[in-house]
Write a protein that holds these residues in place. Structure first.
Motif, short mmCIF file in Angstrom:
data_model
loop_
_atom_site.label_atom_id
_atom_site.label_comp_id
_atom_site.label_asym_id
_atom_site.label_seq_id
_atom_site.Cartn_x
_atom_site.Cartn_y
_atom_site.Cartn_z
N ARG A 21 0.83 -1.21 0.00
CA ARG A 21 0.00 0.00 0.00
C ARG A 21 0.86 1.26 0.00
N ALA A 22 1.99 1.20 0.72
CA ALA A 22 2.84 2.38 0.84
C ALA A 22 3.41 2.83 -0.49
N THR A 23 3.54 1.92 -1.44
CA THR A 23 4.08 2.29 -2.76
C THR A 23 3.11 3.20 -3.51
N TYR A 24 1.84 3.24 -3.03
CA TYR A 24 0.84 4.09 -3.69
C TYR A 24 0.50 5.33 -2.86
N ASN A 25 1.11 5.45 -1.68
CA ASN A 25 0.79 6.54 -0.77
C ASN A 25 1.71 7.72 -1.03
N GLU A 69 -10.38 -6.14 -1.87
CA GLU A 69 -10.24 -6.87 -3.15
C GLU A 69 -8.84 -6.69 -3.71
N TRP A 70 -8.30 -5.49 -3.50
CA TRP A 70 -6.95 -5.20 -4.01
C TRP A 70 -5.91 -6.09 -3.33
N THR A 71 -5.95 -6.17 -1.98
CA THR A 71 -4.97 -6.99 -1.28
C THR A 71 -5.20 -8.47 -1.55
N LYS A 72 -6.45 -8.90 -1.65
CA LYS A 72 -6.73 -10.31 -1.96
C LYS A 72 -6.18 -10.67 -3.34
N ASN A 73 -6.30 -9.75 -4.27
CA ASN A 73 -5.76 -10.01 -5.61
C ASN A 73 -4.24 -10.10 -5.61
N ARG A 74 -3.57 -9.29 -4.76
CA ARG A 74 -2.11 -9.37 -4.69
C ARG A 74 -1.66 -10.71 -4.12
N LEU A 75 -2.32 -11.18 -3.07
CA LEU A 75 -1.98 -12.48 -2.49
C LEU A 75 -2.25 -13.60 -3.48
N TYR A 76 -3.36 -13.49 -4.19
CA TYR A 76 -3.67 -14.51 -5.20
C TYR A 76 -2.60 -14.53 -6.28
N SER A 77 -2.17 -13.36 -6.72
CA SER A 77 -1.16 -13.28 -7.78
C SER A 77 0.14 -13.94 -7.34
N ILE A 78 0.55 -13.69 -6.10
CA ILE A 78 1.80 -14.28 -5.58
C ILE A 78 1.68 -15.80 -5.54
N LEU A 79 0.59 -16.29 -4.95
CA LEU A 79 0.43 -17.74 -4.77
C LEU A 79 0.21 -18.45 -6.10
N ASN A 80 -0.54 -17.83 -6.99
CA ASN A 80 -0.79 -18.46 -8.29
C ASN A 80 0.50 -18.59 -9.10
N TYR A 81 1.33 -17.55 -9.06
CA TYR A 81 2.62 -17.60 -9.76
C TYR A 81 3.48 -18.73 -9.20
N ARG A 82 3.54 -18.82 -7.89
CA ARG A 82 4.39 -19.82 -7.26
C ARG A 82 3.86 -21.23 -7.53
N LEU A 83 2.57 -21.37 -7.57
CA LEU A 83 1.99 -22.68 -7.92
C LEU A 83 2.37 -23.07 -9.35
N ASN A 84 2.24 -22.13 -10.26
CA ASN A 84 2.52 -22.43 -11.68
C ASN A 84 3.98 -22.78 -11.91
N GLU A 107 -13.28 -17.86 3.51
CA GLU A 107 -14.16 -16.71 3.75
C GLU A 107 -13.42 -15.39 3.59
N TYR A 108 -12.17 -15.33 4.08
CA TYR A 108 -11.41 -14.08 4.05
C TYR A 108 -10.69 -13.85 2.72
N LEU A 109 -10.17 -14.91 2.11
CA LEU A 109 -9.33 -14.75 0.92
C LEU A 109 -10.03 -15.11 -0.38
N GLY A 110 -11.10 -15.89 -0.29
CA GLY A 110 -11.79 -16.32 -1.50
C GLY A 110 -11.41 -17.75 -1.90
N GLU A 111 -12.28 -18.36 -2.65
CA GLU A 111 -12.13 -19.77 -3.01
C GLU A 111 -10.90 -20.03 -3.87
N ARG A 112 -10.61 -19.16 -4.81
CA ARG A 112 -9.51 -19.44 -5.74
C ARG A 112 -8.16 -19.40 -5.03
N THR A 113 -7.99 -18.48 -4.06
CA THR A 113 -6.72 -18.42 -3.33
C THR A 113 -6.59 -19.61 -2.38
#
Length: 246
Positions: free
Chosen positions: A137-141, A176-191, A209-215
């Motif tokens: 978040r700080a990179t956008y502040n 949604e923004w932070t959930k998408n960042r965590l998903y992106s990290i984990l999805n890349y590492r899975l692939n 419930e907190y992160l979503g089904e796909r993560t």
């Protein structure tokens, strides 16, 4: 780290009129590996030898896992030891999801793995999830001075490092923004078959419930589950013991 008394941080000493590497070089290389890995100072003394099983009851049975707290701790401990041993041979093995209540030793066990692998010169990152999200978040502040990195720098580091340890993936205020960042990290590492160690005080249902089904689905695919259970917060127990010793 204090300056070396032998070489005054020059890295070499003169022996018989010949410049030779100072013995501090390896120590400093190890210090830099710990620093670059992001492992907090307070966790650098966490080792498998110091993991204390006396905090885990041999009488109480976990209702979900149908075994004693002690046996659960033994299983998690063996899984952590096995991960370190196998990762050195194959850096594309499955990771671990270490769950349990606050103060049950999750972070300590994750730090044991980090310290053991840093000794083996394994590139890794130890990231406390709330801190990682704050850094992103700080990179956008605009009101805060950037710390010399961009969002891409942070994301690339988390995606591509040989081993990522995500500590305290808990019940935070995920947008949604932070959930998408965590998903992106984990999805890349899975692939790319790059393992991750995760500690959390949430069940898989709560993670969903907190992160979503796909993560959560990717976490389940990447990690073997382990669980730790205690009666009392180990940190509080240790503090009481220290106070009684004074």
């Amino acid at each position: 780290m204090k300056p070396c008394k032998l070489c005054q941080d020059r890295g070499v000493i003169i022996s018989n009129q010949v410049a030779v590497p100072c013995s501090c070089n390896r120590q400093r290389a190890l210090f830099n590996r710990f620093k670059n890995a992001g492992l907090p100072d307070g966790l650098r003394e966490c080792t498998f030898e110091r993991f204390d099983f006396r905090f885990y009851s041999k009488q109480l049975v976990d209702p979900v896992h149908k075994t004693t707290y002690y046996d659960l701790a033994r299983r998690a401990f063996r899984a952590a030891e096995n991960f370190v041993r196998q990762f050195v041979q194959d850096p594309h093995i499955d990771g671990l999801l270490i769950s349990g209540p606050v103060g049950s030793g999750k972070t300590f066990l994750a730090a044991c793995m980090a310290n053991a692998l840093l000794q083996e010169e394994v590139p890794l990152l130890f990231m406390v999830v709330p801190d990682l999200l704050d850094q992103l978040r700080a990179t956008y502040n605009q009101d805060r001075q950037p710390a010399g990195y961009t969002e891409k720098d942070l994301m690339d580091a988390a995606r591509e490092v040989s081993l990522l340890i995500l500590d305290d993936l808990g019940a935070h205020n995920y947008t949604e923004w932070t959930k998408n960042r965590l998903y992106s990290i984990l999805n890349y590492r899975l692939n790319y078959r790059l393992p991750v160690i995760i500690t959390t005080n949430l069940s898989l249902e709560k993670l969903d419930e907190y992160l979503g089904e796909r993560t959560t689905s990717r976490i389940c695919q990447m990690c073997w589950p382990c669980h730790l259970a205690v009666v009392d917060d180990i940190r509080m127990v240790r503090r009481k013991e220290r106070l009684q010793e004074k």
